[in-house]
Write a protein that holds these residues in place. Structure first.
Motif, PDB file in Angstrom:
ATOM      1  N   LYS A   3      -6.303 -47.148  25.583  1.00 40.96           N
ATOM      2  CA  LYS A   3      -6.450 -45.737  25.895  1.00 40.96           C
ATOM      3  C   LYS A   3      -7.918 -45.401  26.098  1.00 40.96           C
ATOM      4  N   PHE A   4      -8.167 -44.490  27.039  1.00 35.56           N
ATOM      5  CA  PHE A   4      -9.533 -44.101  27.377  1.00 35.56           C
ATOM      6  C   PHE A   4      -9.610 -42.580  27.487  1.00 35.56           C
ATOM      7  N   HIS A   5     -10.581 -42.018  26.811  1.00 33.05           N
ATOM      8  CA  HIS A   5     -10.807 -40.583  26.911  1.00 33.05           C
ATOM      9  C   HIS A   5     -12.224 -40.350  27.435  1.00 33.05           C
ATOM     10  N   VAL A   8     -16.969 -34.925  30.163  1.00 33.59           N
ATOM     11  CA  VAL A   8     -18.184 -34.610  30.920  1.00 33.59           C
ATOM     12  C   VAL A   8     -18.809 -33.382  30.272  1.00 33.59           C
ATOM     13  N   GLN A   9     -20.086 -33.497  29.940  1.00 35.70           N
ATOM     14  CA  GLN A   9     -20.743 -32.478  29.123  1.00 35.70           C
ATOM     15  C   GLN A   9     -22.040 -31.990  29.774  1.00 35.70           C
ATOM     16  N   GLU A  10     -22.463 -30.839  29.329  1.00 36.90           N
ATOM     17  CA  GLU A  10     -23.760 -30.289  29.734  1.00 36.90           C
ATOM     18  C   GLU A  10     -24.882 -31.210  29.251  1.00 36.90           C
ATOM     19  N   TYR A  11     -25.895 -31.387  30.096  1.00 37.25           N
ATOM     20  CA  TYR A  11     -27.114 -32.064  29.644  1.00 37.25           C
ATOM     21  C   TYR A  11     -28.324 -31.246  30.106  1.00 37.25           C
ATOM     22  N   GLN A  12     -28.580 -31.262  31.422  1.00 39.50           N
ATOM     23  CA  GLN A  12     -29.655 -30.418  31.951  1.00 39.50           C
ATOM     24  C   GLN A  12     -29.363 -30.185  33.432  1.00 39.50           C
ATOM     25  N   LEU A  13     -28.559 -29.173  33.710  1.00 41.83           N
ATOM     26  CA  LEU A  13     -28.117 -28.931  35.085  1.00 41.83           C
ATOM     27  C   LEU A  13     -29.272 -28.625  36.028  1.00 41.83           C
ATOM     28  N   SER A  14     -30.268 -27.907  35.541  1.00 43.15           N
ATOM     29  CA  SER A  14     -31.393 -27.577  36.417  1.00 43.15           C
ATOM     30  C   SER A  14     -32.151 -28.834  36.849  1.00 43.15           C
ATOM     31  N   GLY A  15     -32.041 -29.893  36.060  1.00 41.35           N
ATOM     32  CA  GLY A  15     -32.648 -31.178  36.424  1.00 41.35           C
ATOM     33  C   GLY A  15     -31.659 -32.117  37.086  1.00 41.35           C
ATOM     34  N   HIS A  16     -30.420 -31.622  37.316  1.00 36.81           N
ATOM     35  CA  HIS A  16     -29.355 -32.368  37.992  1.00 36.81           C
ATOM     36  C   HIS A  16     -28.816 -33.506  37.122  1.00 36.81           C
ATOM     37  N   TYR A  17     -28.702 -33.242  35.819  1.00 40.15           N
ATOM     38  CA  TYR A  17     -28.170 -34.229  34.885  1.00 40.15           C
ATOM     39  C   TYR A  17     -26.881 -33.721  34.246  1.00 40.15           C
ATOM     40  N   LEU A  18     -25.906 -34.628  34.074  1.00 31.36           N
ATOM     41  CA  LEU A  18     -24.746 -34.407  33.226  1.00 31.36           C
ATOM     42  C   LEU A  18     -24.640 -35.576  32.249  1.00 31.36           C
ATOM     43  N   GLN A  19     -23.928 -35.353  31.159  1.00 31.45           N
ATOM     44  CA  GLN A  19     -23.693 -36.426  30.196  1.00 31.45           C
ATOM     45  C   GLN A  19     -22.216 -36.793  30.210  1.00 31.45           C
ATOM     46  N   VAL A  20     -21.938 -38.082  30.179  1.00 27.59           N
ATOM     47  CA  VAL A  20     -20.571 -38.592  30.134  1.00 27.59           C
ATOM     48  C   VAL A  20     -20.371 -39.327  28.824  1.00 27.59           C
ATOM     49  N   GLU A  21     -19.234 -39.085  28.203  1.00 32.66           N
ATOM     50  CA  GLU A  21     -18.890 -39.822  26.988  1.00 32.66           C
ATOM     51  C   GLU A  21     -17.496 -40.418  27.157  1.00 32.66           C
ATOM     52  N   ILE A  22     -17.340 -41.680  26.749  1.00 31.17           N
ATOM     53  CA  ILE A  22     -16.065 -42.370  26.846  1.00 31.17           C
ATOM     54  C   ILE A  22     -15.669 -42.836  25.457  1.00 31.17           C
ATOM     55  N   GLU A  23     -14.442 -42.539  25.061  1.00 27.98           N
ATOM     56  CA  GLU A  23     -13.895 -43.119  23.835  1.00 27.98           C
ATOM     57  C   GLU A  23     -12.841 -44.145  24.237  1.00 27.98           C
ATOM     58  N   ILE A  52     -27.832 -44.170  36.289  1.00 25.62           N
ATOM     59  CA  ILE A  52     -27.338 -44.172  34.906  1.00 25.62           C
ATOM     60  C   ILE A  52     -28.521 -44.327  33.944  1.00 25.62           C
ATOM     61  N   HIS A  53     -28.575 -43.475  32.920  1.00 27.14           N
ATOM     62  CA  HIS A  53     -29.706 -43.482  31.977  1.00 27.14           C
ATOM     63  C   HIS A  53     -29.208 -43.287  30.540  1.00 27.14           C
ATOM     64  N   LYS A  54     -30.061 -43.696  29.581  1.00 23.67           N
ATOM     65  CA  LYS A  54     -29.885 -43.400  28.160  1.00 23.67           C
ATOM     66  C   LYS A  54     -28.517 -43.820  27.628  1.00 23.67           C
ATOM     67  N   MET A  55     -28.069 -45.019  27.964  1.00 28.52           N
ATOM     68  CA  MET A  55     -26.760 -45.461  27.503  1.00 28.52           C
ATOM     69  C   MET A  55     -26.824 -45.903  26.046  1.00 28.52           C
ATOM     70  N   GLU A  56     -25.836 -45.463  25.281  1.00 28.57           N
ATOM     71  CA  GLU A  56     -25.747 -45.855  23.882  1.00 28.57           C
ATOM     72  C   GLU A  56     -24.276 -45.896  23.475  1.00 28.57           C
ATOM     73  N   ALA A  57     -23.962 -46.650  22.389  1.00 32.10           N
ATOM     74  CA  ALA A  57     -22.578 -46.812  21.953  1.00 32.10           C
ATOM     75  C   ALA A  57     -22.499 -46.685  20.429  1.00 32.10           C
ATOM     76  N   PHE A  58     -21.325 -46.179  19.943  1.00 35.93           N
ATOM     77  CA  PHE A  58     -21.099 -45.969  18.513  1.00 35.93           C
ATOM     78  C   PHE A  58     -19.636 -46.263  18.198  1.00 35.93           C
ATOM     79  N   LEU A  59     -19.380 -46.686  16.989  1.00 34.60           N
ATOM     80  CA  LEU A  59     -18.005 -46.717  16.517  1.00 34.60           C
ATOM     81  C   LEU A  59     -17.498 -45.282  16.415  1.00 34.60           C
ATOM     82  N   SER A  60     -16.201 -45.081  16.635  1.00 38.27           N
ATOM     83  CA  SER A  60     -15.636 -43.728  16.584  1.00 38.27           C
ATOM     84  C   SER A  60     -15.737 -43.156  15.183  1.00 38.27           C
ATOM     85  N   GLY A  61     -15.733 -41.838  15.107  1.00 38.47           N
ATOM     86  CA  GLY A  61     -15.869 -41.160  13.826  1.00 38.47           C
ATOM     87  C   GLY A  61     -17.196 -40.447  13.738  1.00 38.47           C
ATOM     88  N   LYS A  62     -17.290 -39.503  12.796  1.00 32.83           N
ATOM     89  CA  LYS A  62     -18.492 -38.682  12.687  1.00 32.83           C
ATOM     90  C   LYS A  62     -19.732 -39.488  12.354  1.00 32.83           C
TER      91      LYS A  62
END
Length: 574
Positions: A3-5, A8-23, A52-62
């Protein structure tokens, strides 16, 4: 199955950036994520990963543990999660104003999935969900993906990557054609006189195309139309299309017809390419070019039908349609490319040649467009079938046979041999015998012969001079922008980039160019003064002859058969 979730989130629209997160929920210990390097329908390696910039990964959970992201290539990353669910987060820059990439602004955002979403090539999804964050300042999320509002779902990577998304504050307008519910969203301003006609006209065109195939493959379809000065382009998708157009041009009759032709073209791809396709065009490997010699079918036949359906719906008169055919024919006649490149070669090398034409000033001398020549070939095929069957069969019967036999019957594309077999089966006409050499040999198609079958002939009038090169104006000074080797007197030694200073001893510039050229006639030898790399040079040039007016005209006294076939070909729908 995994399963994949995606969010797409706000990052800095005036600079033409969005943030994507995948679980990602998967039992695999290691997951490799890739970003496509190309987009179906646009056959060129795009290197989307550079945004693509600033890629990082985490285990799920807070309090998820940070995971290492290892680059395995320019567009492939590996994450070891030891079988636990995990999240990947990255920032995307989007400021490519085109139908084949991302464009993020505070006014609207066009999300192009192949340039935006990482995906694991080796994991089959049980479910893919997409959620657009409410922090983004847009009321509407327009997409062909299933779902409503800002939450969408699918279970196929191909569907997910083939569904563009428009985030906008403008609602869509609905209309129905056949059994399909359609929507069109206009991002930008369109004059009210054009706007009030667009949906009724588009409804007629889509209904005509659905009737040609008997049914629509979709329950719903979305047109995205982005309007701005100088814009033009379109890209087809499984159940939608993204189109760009100049709203001021739509105010003229010709400009409005061109807009309808663009939308008609992308809509016909709903069948041709997205379902009826050369066998190489699917399943896709998004990391490698998919080479095919049959783009003359995918794009050429579509280029024939985009305008032809406008004839059927009475948006183009027969005379205007023939003018468009002449324009396409003359673009081929002016180029030496027809003696260098075959239709199949134009298709096969599209990745390195056709899509690089804007950066290649010599492209017109060595290459052709599979759109243009493919459209001429499709017209010739339709007229040949029409003549051989006395109006009982058409090229659309071939397309219907391909749709039934390969998309519905075998769920795959077709080979070149199968295309011609389907043509023979559906019409009784051997198209390969008649047209085979125009595919693999660099020879012109005698379209006048086939138009003659419906009582149409060519008339060339008003002979004038032809230089053999075109110029661009830079602050009134003229520079050679393109050389046509088929026309130019080659002994003249003129090159792209030369500054044209004088003609016959008189200073030439953008303001007097036309008047100076009126002094000469075909065959005259003239002296040009040019500047090349700072050196002033003299050149002798023999002026070529070109007819200033070329038209396809109706024969005044056609035969009974010509008259019958002409009436069938140009017959508009009731």
């Amino acid at each position: 199955m995994s399963k994949f979730h995606f969010s797409v989130q706000e990052y800095q629209l005036s600079g033409h950036y969005l943030q994507v997160e995948i679980e990602i929920v998967s039992p695999k210990k290691e997951t490799q994520l890739s970003l496509p390097v190309w987009s179906p329908g646009s056959y060129m390696v795009r290197d989307y990963s550079r945004h693509i910039h600033k890629m990082e990964a985490f285990l799920s959970g807070k309090n998820g543990k940070r995971l290492e992201v290892e680059s395995l290539g320019l567009d492939v990353w590996s994450i070891r999660s030891e079988g636990e669910s995990f999240r990947v987060r990255y920032v995307v820059y989007g400021f490519d104003y085109s139908v084949r990439s991302n464009y993020f602004t505070p006014e609207f955002c066009l999300l192009h999935p192949p340039a935006l979403f990482l995906y694991p090539k080796d994991l089959e999804p049980a479910e893919i969900t997409l959620e657009i964050s409410n922090t983004l300042p847009f009321r509407y999320c327009h997409s062909g993906l299933d779902g409503k509002g800002k939450k969408r779902t699918t279970s196929s990577w191909d569907e997910f990557l083939d569904a563009p998304i428009l985030l906008s504050n403008r609602p869509a307008s609905p209309f129905r054609a056949g059994e399909c519910e359609h929507e069109i969203v206009l991002e930008g301003e369109l004059h009210k006189s054009v706007r009030k006609n667009l949906i009724p006209d588009l409804q007629k065109i889509t209904a005509e195309q659905i009737a040609a195939f008997g049914t629509s493959p979709n329950a719903r379809y979305l047109f995205i139309l982005i309007l701005s000065e100088g814009a033009y382009g379109g890209l087809e998708h499984l159940n939608s299309s993204v189109n760009m157009y100049d709203p001021l041009k739509a105010l003229s009759k010709d400009g409005y017809s061109k807009l309808l032709e663009l939308l008609s073209h992308e809509y016909f791809h709903l069948w041709n390419v997205k379902r009826i396709r050369p066998i190489e065009l699917g399943p896709f490997d998004y990391q490698k070019p998919k080479l095919t010699r049959e783009l003359w079918i995918a794009e050429g036949i579509t280029s024939f039908y985009d305008a032809y359906f406008l004839v059927k719906t009475k948006h183009l008169s027969p005379e205007t349609y023939l003018m468009k055919v002449m324009e396409d024919l003359q673009s081929l006649e002016r180029s030496e490319g027809e003696t260098w490149m075959s239709l199949e070669d134009s298709s096969y090398t599209a990745w390195t040649k056709f899509y690089n034409r804007p950066n290649d000033p010599n492209a017109n001398n060595t290459g052709i467009s599979y759109y243009v020549k493919g459209g001429i070939l499709a017209l010739a095929m339709d007229l040949h079938i029409l003549s051989e069957t006395l109006g009982k069969r058409r090229l659309i019967d071939v397309m219907n046979e391909l749709y039934r036999a390969y998309h519905l019957g075998k769920n795959r594309g077709f080979t070149k041999a199968e295309f011609f077999q389907s043509a023979k089966k559906s019409t009784g006409v051997d198209l390969k015998l008649e047209f085979g050499e125009y595919l693999d040999k660099p020879v012109p198609i005698p379209i006048e012969t086939y138009l003659g079958k419906i009582g149409i002939h060519r008339l060339d009038t008003n002979p004038g001079i032809e230089l053999g090169f075109t110029t661009r104006d830079e602050r009134g000074n003229l520079y050679i922008s393109k050389v046509d080797w088929k026309i130019l007197d080659r002994s003249a030694d003129l090159s792209q980039g030369d500054e044209w200073i004088a003609l016959g001893g008189i200073r030439i510039h953008a303001g007097n160019r036309k008047d100076l050229l009126k002094r000469y006639k075909p065959g005259d030898k003239v002296e040009l003064l040019i500047s090349r790399r700072g050196n002033v040079l003299k050149r002798k040039l023999k002026l070529s002859k070109r007819f200033q007016v070329s038209q396809f005209k109706f024969v005044e006294h056609p035969s009974e058969e010509q008259n019958l076939l002409r009436e069938i070909f140009f017959r508009a729908s009731p």
